[in-house]
Enzyme design. Structure first.
Site, mmCIF file in Angstrom:
data_model
loop_
_atom_site.group_PDB
_atom_site.id
_atom_site.type_symbol
_atom_site.label_atom_id
_atom_site.label_comp_id
_atom_site.label_asym_id
_atom_site.label_seq_id
_atom_site.Cartn_x
_atom_site.Cartn_y
_atom_site.Cartn_z
ATOM 1 N N GLY A 1 66.168 112.175 -14.435
ATOM 2 C CA GLY A 1 65.207 111.155 -14.834
ATOM 3 C C GLY A 1 64.498 110.502 -13.666
ATOM 4 N N ASN A 2 65.143 110.467 -12.475
ATOM 5 C CA ASN A 2 64.515 109.849 -11.318
ATOM 6 C C ASN A 2 63.307 110.643 -10.831
ATOM 7 O OD1 ASN A 2 66.477 111.844 -10.556
ATOM 8 N ND2 ASN A 2 66.255 111.206 -8.438
ATOM 9 N N LYS B 1 74.397 110.643 -29.711
ATOM 10 C CA LYS B 1 73.242 110.340 -28.856
ATOM 11 C C LYS B 1 72.295 109.358 -29.559
ATOM 12 C CE LYS B 1 73.514 113.113 -25.151
ATOM 13 N NZ LYS B 1 73.319 112.708 -23.767
ATOM 14 N N LYS C 1 70.245 118.415 -20.918
ATOM 15 C CA LYS C 1 69.324 119.248 -20.123
ATOM 16 C C LYS C 1 70.051 120.004 -19.014
ATOM 17 C CE LYS C 1 68.901 116.272 -16.442
ATOM 18 N NZ LYS C 1 69.270 116.551 -15.038
ATOM 19 N N LYS D 1 76.861 116.874 -15.330
ATOM 20 C CA LYS D 1 76.273 117.688 -14.262
ATOM 21 C C LYS D 1 77.307 118.644 -13.678
ATOM 22 C CE LYS D 1 72.787 114.227 -13.080
ATOM 23 N NZ LYS D 1 72.846 113.641 -14.415
#
Length: 312
Positions: free
Chosen positions: A12-13, A128, A212, A274
């Site tokens: 997102g960054n 979510k 993602k 991640k």
């Protein structure tokens, strides 16, 4: 000499919470991407879409329910819209950076569907949160009308929740492969991809959010990438994060990563998915490795100067 293939998952960054902020941020993102293209890598890009799909979903809900006279927009369609919007900005910025460096390459954004299993256990317990906040009365009314699941969210009201299933197949994989073979920079599996299930009548979109990083790992595996690169807000993965004995890791084996997970070193919803995505990729390949690092240090990390490598 065979060119190495990278799948890059942008956090997102690398994007933004508004069109203006995103247009500004992706110019910096494009510089990192083109740095890697300049190093002679074939680059395939995945990205998140949390703020963007939330903004689209909220706007569509408000317009449909608040007198805007627009039709109700299903969540998969909102995901498709976010892929196009983010892909447009990324494509434009990367093309501009390639042109500035006189690199002759095309950039392609693919609105991508990702198959999930309707029997995935995630469908039994949606987690979510998406969309707007509602009062309990409003949430109960919508739940009765549309069958949505709502949960109370930190005292701020009730929000709809959807499942987060595991990706099983990337529908447009062959198109991705053709474009990479042609030498193009490819943007795909935006927001984890549009979740679809296989039915007798063909593919059908479902209200869900695919992580993602998981989709990028699946893409890296199926596209036979040499490396999965997950770009986030930190230069290296740490154990004992934000504690006096915090330690940055230059590399982890599969066994070490699993041990750190069992010891609770990686936060759910932050570093844990991640690392898990990296394990998905590395465990399923013979020679593939994964790298977690910051957007700003990606080029240095590929030279071994920073970042965390996950390998067998």
């Amino acid at each position: 000499m065979t060119r190495k293939r990278l799948v890059i998952a942008l956090g997102g960054n690398a994007l933004g919470n508004s069109p203006e902020e995103q247009l500004d941020l992706v110019k910096q993102t494009a510089k990192t991407i083109v740095d890697l293209v300049e190093e002679d890598y074939d680059v395939i890009i995945g990205h998140g879409n949390g703020p963007q799909v939330g903004m689209i979903n909220n706007a569509m809900e408000f317009s449909a329910n608040g007198g805007g006279k627009t039709p109700y927009m299903p969540f998969p369609e909102c995901g498709a819209m976010s892929q196009g919007y983010i892909g447009y900005h990324l494509t434009q910025s990367i093309e501009g950076e390639l042109e500035r460096r006189n690199i002759k390459k095309d950039v392609a954004c693919i609105v991508t569907q990702v198959v999930v299993d309707p029997n995935d256990k995630a469908f039994e317990k949606p987690t979510k949160p998406i969309g707007s906040f509602y009062t309990k009365e409003e949430a109960d009314k919508i739940a009765a009308e549309k069958g949505f699941v709502f949960v109370e969210d930190a005292g701020r009201g009730y929000r709809r929740v959807v499942p987060s299933p595991i990706p099983t197949r990337i529908v447009e994989l062959n198109v991705v492969e053709q474009l990479v073979q042609a030498g193009d920079v490819v943007i795909t599996v935006g927001g984890g991809g549009i979740p679809v299930i296989e039915t007798q009548d063909g593919l059908q979109g479902v209200a869900a959010v695919i992580d993602k990083d998981r989709s990028s790992a699946k893409l890296a595996l199926d596209a036979k990438a040499d490396m999965l690169v997950i770009l986030t807000a930190v230069d290296r993965v740490c154990i004992n994060f934000n504690k006096p004995d915090q330690k940055a890791l230059a590399e982890m084996t599969i066994a070490e990563a699993k041990q750190y997970i069992s010891e609770g070193h990686f936060a759910p919803g932050s570093m844990l998915p991640k690392v898990e995505a990296c394990l998905d990729f590395v465990e399923a390949t013979n020679n593939g490795v994964a790298l977690i690092t910051s957007l700003e240090k990606a080029k240095d990390a590929l030279k071994g100067e920073t970042g965390t490598i996950i390998k067998k």
